[in-house]
Enzyme design. Sequence first.
Site, PDB file in Angstrom:
ATOM      1  CB  THR A  50      -0.920   0.002   1.234  1.00  0.00           C
ATOM      2  OG1 THR A  50      -0.123  -0.160   2.415  1.00  0.00           O
ATOM      3  CG2 THR A  50      -1.925  -1.148   1.162  1.00  0.00           C
ATOM      4  CD  GLU A  51       4.848  -0.153   0.706  1.00  0.00           C
ATOM      5  OE1 GLU A  51       5.465  -0.760   1.589  1.00  0.00           O
ATOM      6  OE2 GLU A  51       3.919  -0.670   0.055  1.00  0.00           O
TER       7      GLU A  51
END
Length: 263
Positions: A139-140
């Site tokens: 989910t960066e």
Amino acid sequence: MPLPGLEGLECYRVEVTDFVATVTLDRPPVNAQNGKFREETCRLFDVLHDSPEVRAVVLTGAGRAFSAGADLKERPGMTEVRGAYPRHNRLVRACFDSLIECDKPIVAAVNGAAIGAGAVLALCCDIVVVSEDSFMSMTEVDVGLAGGVKHVLRHFGQSDARLMLFTARRITGPELYRMNVASACVPGAQALETAQGIAREIAQKVPLAVRAAKRSFTLVEDMPLHEGYRYEQSQTVALSGTEDTKEAQRAFAEKRKPVFKGR
């Protein structure tokens, strides 16, 4: 009684039975990774590396998550402190490297969410078992960060790796199994039992040979075929003179269960 060197752990629980260490991430509520967690990870896997009582490791998470990733509460203000990010990044690398460099095979039992650094932690293990209701996601890009590409590419195909990183989609347990990222996908509570069964099977093999095989996987990954296989052959030559290899071959010829001493 804890293994020597593992006294006072705050983020993990460790139990050793029949040469298998079951390591449980236990930092409520979702096993997020902060500096303390990473320091303990390095210490834990360095001790397991050196522990003759352990021949295989199972890594799982307490509660509803394997690990929800990096604890973002550490991030604000980090860019304002000189040297903070280099120190942080060095510890993050060391945390993941401690699993890869531990010479005992590690079986991940992914029991829930494995997000960002949590997914990377699972991918640093040697074998991955997932529950049907688990998932991995990177989910960066959702929080303006980047990372994990190299670790993801070790397990995912090129297109799937890019899909995962660019979209932050959740890749479910059954999808991970279909993609060959996981070796088994089982109903929820069976993930730990399945991983422990694999670890017990590993623990019955010649310990020095298993450790040599893990070193080979780590070292030959980026080697050309000729050099990689040549290194593996050198491992076989070194093992051939050990007591355990001789015992394994005698037991095979005599049709009995071998007794290994780790030397």
